[in-house]
Design a protein around this motif. Structure first.
Motif, short mmCIF file in Angstrom:
data_model
loop_
_atom_site.label_atom_id
_atom_site.label_comp_id
_atom_site.label_asym_id
_atom_site.label_seq_id
_atom_site.Cartn_x
_atom_site.Cartn_y
_atom_site.Cartn_z
N ASN B 132 0.83 -1.20 0.00
CA ASN B 132 0.00 0.00 0.00
C ASN B 132 0.87 1.26 0.00
O ASN B 132 0.58 2.22 -0.70
N LEU B 133 1.94 1.23 0.79
CA LEU B 133 2.83 2.38 0.83
C LEU B 133 3.61 2.51 -0.48
O LEU B 133 3.82 3.61 -0.98
N GLN B 134 4.01 1.35 -1.00
CA GLN B 134 4.75 1.33 -2.26
C GLN B 134 3.92 1.96 -3.39
O GLN B 134 4.43 2.72 -4.20
N LEU B 135 2.63 1.63 -3.39
CA LEU B 135 1.76 2.15 -4.44
C LEU B 135 1.74 3.68 -4.40
O LEU B 135 1.77 4.34 -5.44
N GLY B 136 1.69 4.23 -3.19
CA GLY B 136 1.67 5.68 -3.06
C GLY B 136 2.92 6.36 -3.61
O GLY B 136 2.91 7.54 -3.91
N LEU B 137 3.99 5.58 -3.76
CA LEU B 137 5.25 6.16 -4.24
C LEU B 137 5.48 5.85 -5.71
O LEU B 137 6.55 6.13 -6.25
N SER B 138 4.47 5.25 -6.37
CA SER B 138 4.74 4.71 -7.72
C SER B 138 4.99 5.80 -8.76
O SER B 138 5.54 5.51 -9.81
N LYS B 141 10.39 8.85 -8.73
CA LYS B 141 11.53 8.09 -9.24
C LYS B 141 12.50 7.88 -8.09
O LYS B 141 13.30 8.75 -7.77
N LEU B 142 12.39 6.73 -7.46
CA LEU B 142 13.24 6.42 -6.32
C LEU B 142 13.94 5.10 -6.59
O LEU B 142 13.34 4.19 -7.16
N ASP B 143 15.19 5.01 -6.19
CA ASP B 143 15.83 3.71 -6.35
C ASP B 143 15.40 2.79 -5.21
O ASP B 143 14.87 3.24 -4.19
N GLY B 144 15.63 1.50 -5.42
CA GLY B 144 15.10 0.48 -4.52
C GLY B 144 15.38 0.72 -3.05
O GLY B 144 14.47 0.65 -2.22
N SER B 145 16.62 1.05 -2.71
CA SER B 145 16.96 1.15 -1.29
C SER B 145 16.35 2.41 -0.67
O SER B 145 15.91 2.38 0.48
N THR B 146 16.30 3.49 -1.44
CA THR B 146 15.66 4.72 -0.92
C THR B 146 14.20 4.45 -0.61
O THR B 146 13.69 4.80 0.45
N LEU B 147 13.57 3.78 -1.58
CA LEU B 147 12.14 3.47 -1.45
C LEU B 147 11.88 2.62 -0.21
O LEU B 147 11.03 2.94 0.62
N GLN B 148 12.69 1.58 -0.09
CA GLN B 148 12.50 0.67 1.02
C GLN B 148 12.74 1.38 2.35
O GLN B 148 11.96 1.23 3.29
N GLY B 149 13.81 2.17 2.38
CA GLY B 149 14.14 2.89 3.60
C GLY B 149 13.04 3.84 4.01
O GLY B 149 12.64 3.92 5.18
N ARG B 150 12.48 4.52 3.01
CA ARG B 150 11.42 5.49 3.29
C ARG B 150 10.17 4.79 3.84
O ARG B 150 9.56 5.26 4.80
N ILE B 151 9.82 3.67 3.23
CA ILE B 151 8.64 2.95 3.69
C ILE B 151 8.86 2.45 5.11
O ILE B 151 7.98 2.60 5.98
N ASP B 152 10.03 1.88 5.36
CA ASP B 152 10.33 1.37 6.70
C ASP B 152 10.23 2.48 7.74
O ASP B 152 9.66 2.30 8.81
N ARG B 153 10.79 3.65 7.41
CA ARG B 153 10.76 4.77 8.35
C ARG B 153 9.34 5.21 8.67
O ARG B 153 8.98 5.42 9.81
N ARG B 164 4.08 -4.94 8.43
CA ARG B 164 4.33 -4.60 7.02
C ARG B 164 3.75 -5.63 6.05
O ARG B 164 3.32 -5.28 4.96
N SER B 165 3.71 -6.91 6.44
CA SER B 165 3.19 -7.92 5.50
C SER B 165 1.74 -8.28 5.78
O SER B 165 1.21 -9.22 5.21
N ALA B 166 1.09 -7.53 6.67
CA ALA B 166 -0.31 -7.83 6.98
C ALA B 166 -1.22 -7.22 5.91
O ALA B 166 -0.85 -6.26 5.25
N TYR B 167 -2.37 -7.83 5.72
CA TYR B 167 -3.37 -7.26 4.82
C TYR B 167 -4.32 -6.38 5.64
O TYR B 167 -4.54 -6.65 6.82
N PRO B 168 -4.88 -5.34 5.02
CA PRO B 168 -5.73 -4.41 5.78
C PRO B 168 -6.84 -5.10 6.57
O PRO B 168 -7.15 -4.68 7.68
N HIS B 169 -7.43 -6.19 6.01
CA HIS B 169 -8.54 -6.81 6.75
C HIS B 169 -8.09 -7.48 8.03
O HIS B 169 -8.91 -7.87 8.86
N GLU B 170 -6.77 -7.61 8.20
CA GLU B 170 -6.26 -8.20 9.44
C GLU B 170 -5.99 -7.12 10.49
O GLU B 170 -5.56 -7.42 11.59
#
Lengths: 283, 301
Positions: B132-138, B141-153, B164-170
């Motif tokens: 869901n967070l990844q989609l918001g950044l689509s 233009k971010l490289d993989g590690s920047t993207l991942q770092g930003r989402i984690d933060r 992070r791996s849960a689905y919204p209905h959970e």
């Protein structure tokens, strides 16, 4: 009172175990009940039929008792030549269904999706689709035979057409009536078109798409059997029709049972598809 | 500490602009003089189902300064959500002008101009929290590690790292709303738009989330445009409160919240000034709501 006290275990985990056991037992009881009723009703109906034959309520020339039908079926299946023909017929029917269903499902879903996404496409196609949709598809079989010949082509085309409508209309409504918040999210985060199509629009329409795919399966079975009645040398429809023409009732019932099994298989396939495609839907 | 580093790209963007070439070590005023976005004479009308023209927003002009938290309050139907939708590019049928700060340093491929947190659940149920967070950044233009770092933060900022791996209905309703907030934060928007983000939550969760928002904002020093109908919430969170009139929505009054920049919502609520301002705001709003009700009664007669 004393009863309650004896059921409660000294430790709290013991109490939990007790509760879990109750829940599991209740689940098992419900499952047993479900199977009992699901099997019991058809079995009961068969029993009523059997008894009606014995006491002479029905004409056994047209409605032989189930016991006789089953015996005749077994005999027929044990005959290699006969069971080979049945197998060939089943195969022919399944082949027509798979081709027709595949073509219809792909084109129908894509057309419906594009109609939902591009308004001009929808304005152009919607009147055509909705005005031809209510036509009984079997009525178009002669036309199909003019176009695709009297062989498998016309039957596959007919099945494809029937499936097309189911998939197209359901996908269209799925795209149009998806929760508008998803559209808002796409705009708010400026999601690029392709990502939006594959990750937002199509998944949001998936429940409706799957409904279309499941309805299409039923439609495919109806159309294939009825077109085989009218014009075919093979297929389960032909098998039933041949049996009817020589008034071999047991054989006819065998054909019906096989048709039911194909239908049940289709339902299982549809449910598996649903679980696979929309795992987030409530079970 | 960690979140300071987390938002380094944001701070870099700001220090690059000449007017803010100063260190931000807490002594600086939170609000800069640079405008983040300016609304000029915004008007919005729509045609109702029975063919009547309804004026929703009339002549709204407002300067939103960088780093400022603006709360919009007003009676229901006053066009406050409409205003936010216009700012968020969700509605382009309006008249007037929206002037975004075209500061070159802020124009980059790594940030969105605005990102919205919606009132209702806006998580996509077929995607995990991370996706869901990844989609918001689509669109960035971010490289993989920047993207991942930003989402984690951002996930740790809203306390959802474990999910992070849960689905919204959970997840619970409050957690889903935090996913939506994290998704908007991850886009590092120049203006964060929030449309009654806590309205759908229960009272307890709402209070906790207000506190959380106050903390998050103090960490990221972002510009926020916050629509709410909850006066207490507006007072607890905002630097300035814009009070709108009943439909058609106009700006009735802009109140600068005088409290020291405390990020403890409960301490704020105990201040006597808080109560005074709350009463003042209630009166302002009651006029508007009362007016609408009276008008409704007249038209019913």
């Amino acid at each position: 009172m004393t009863d309650i006290r004896t059921r409660v275990q000294p430790s709290s985990t013991g109490m939990l175990d007790d509760m879990v056991q109750h829940i599991v037992a209740r689940g098992q009881r419900r499952k047993a009940q479900q199977i009992l009723l699901g099997v019991g009703l058809p079995a009961g109906l068969l029993a009523i039929w059997e008894i009606s034959c014995w006491v002479g309520f029905v004409d056994v020339r047209f409605f032989p008792p189930p016991s006789k039908i089953i015996a005749a079926m077994v005999q027929l299946l044990l005959n290699p030549a006969e069971s080979l023909r049945l197998g060939a017929d089943i195969l022919a029917t399944l082949q027509r269904i798979s081709f027709g269903y595949g073509i219809g499902a792909i084109f129908g879903t894509l057309t419906g999706a594009f109609m939902g996404i591009y308004a001009p496409f929808r304005f152009a196609l919607a009147p055509l689709v909705y005005s031809t949709f209510p036509t009984p598809k079997i009525a178009i079989l002669p036309l199909m035979m003019v176009i695709f010949g009297i062989g498998d082509g016309s039957k596959i085309a007919l099945v494809a057409l029937g499936v097309f409508y189911m998939c197209c209309i359901n996908t269209l409504s799925g795209v149009l009536y998806a929760n508008p918040i998803f559209n808002d999210v796409s705009k708010a985060f400026r999601i690029p078109f392709w990502t939006r199509l594959t990750r937002v629009i199509l998944p949001s329409a998936l429940p409706a798409i799957v409904v279309g795919l499941k309805l299409g399966l039923g439609q495919a079975l109806i159309l294939v059997v009825s077109s085989e009645f009218v014009s075919s040398n093979s297929g389960i429809g032909r098998f039933i029709w041949d049996a009817w023409q020589v008034l071999d009732i047991s054989r006819m019932f065998l054909g019906l049972v096989v048709t039911c099994l194909i239908g049940a298989l289709a339902v299982l396939f549809g449910n598996a598809l649903e679980r696979r495609l929309i795992p987030w839907a409530a079970r | 500490m960690r979140s300071e580093a987390a938002w380094s790209s944001l701070s870099r963007g700001k220090t690059a602009s000449p007017s803010q070439d100063v260190d931000r070590n807490g002594l600086q005023p939170k609000t800069e003089d640079t405008s983040a976005v300016a609304l000029r004479d915004i008007r919005k009308a729509f045609i109702s189902r029975n063919g009547q023209i309804v004026e929703a927003v009339a002549n709204v002009s407002l300067d939103v300064r960088q780093g400022e938290i603006i709360a919009i309050v007003g009676p229901s139907g006053c066009g406050k959500s409409t205003l936010l939708r216009i700012l968020g590019d969700l509605d382009d049928e309006f008249s007037g002008e929206i002037v975004w700060n075209q500061d070159g340093a802020n124009r980059s491929n790594s940030r969105l101009r605005s990102a919205t947190v919606f009132q209702s659940d806006s998580t996509l149920p077929w995607m995990t929290v991370y996706q869901n967070l990844q989609l918001g950044l689509s669109s960035l233009k971010l490289d993989g590690s920047t993207l991942q770092g930003r989402i984690d933060r951002c996930l740790s900022l809203v306390g959802l790292s474990e999910f992070r791996s849960a689905y919204p209905h959970e997840l619970s309703g409050g957690m889903r709303q935090r996913v939506a907030i994290a998704r908007a934060l991850a886009a590092e928007p120049e203006v964060l738009l929030m449309d009654e983000p806590l309205a759908a939550l229960d009272a307890q969760t709402r209070l906790v989330m207000q506190q959380e928002l106050a903390r998050i904002w103090s960490e990221i020093s972002s510009t926020v445009f916050y629509v709410t109908h909850d006066i207490g919430e507006a007072l607890s969170l905002a630097d300035r409160i814009v009070v709108m009139t009943a439909r058609p929505g106009r700006i009735k009054q802009i109140i600068t919240v005088p409290f020291a920049n405390t990020s403890d919502v409960m301490t704020l609520r105990a201040l006597p000034e808080f109560g005074e301002l709350e009463v003042h705001l209630w009166r302002l709003l009651a006029d508007e709501v009362g007016g609408t009700l009276r008008k409704g009664r007249l038209s019913n007669d």
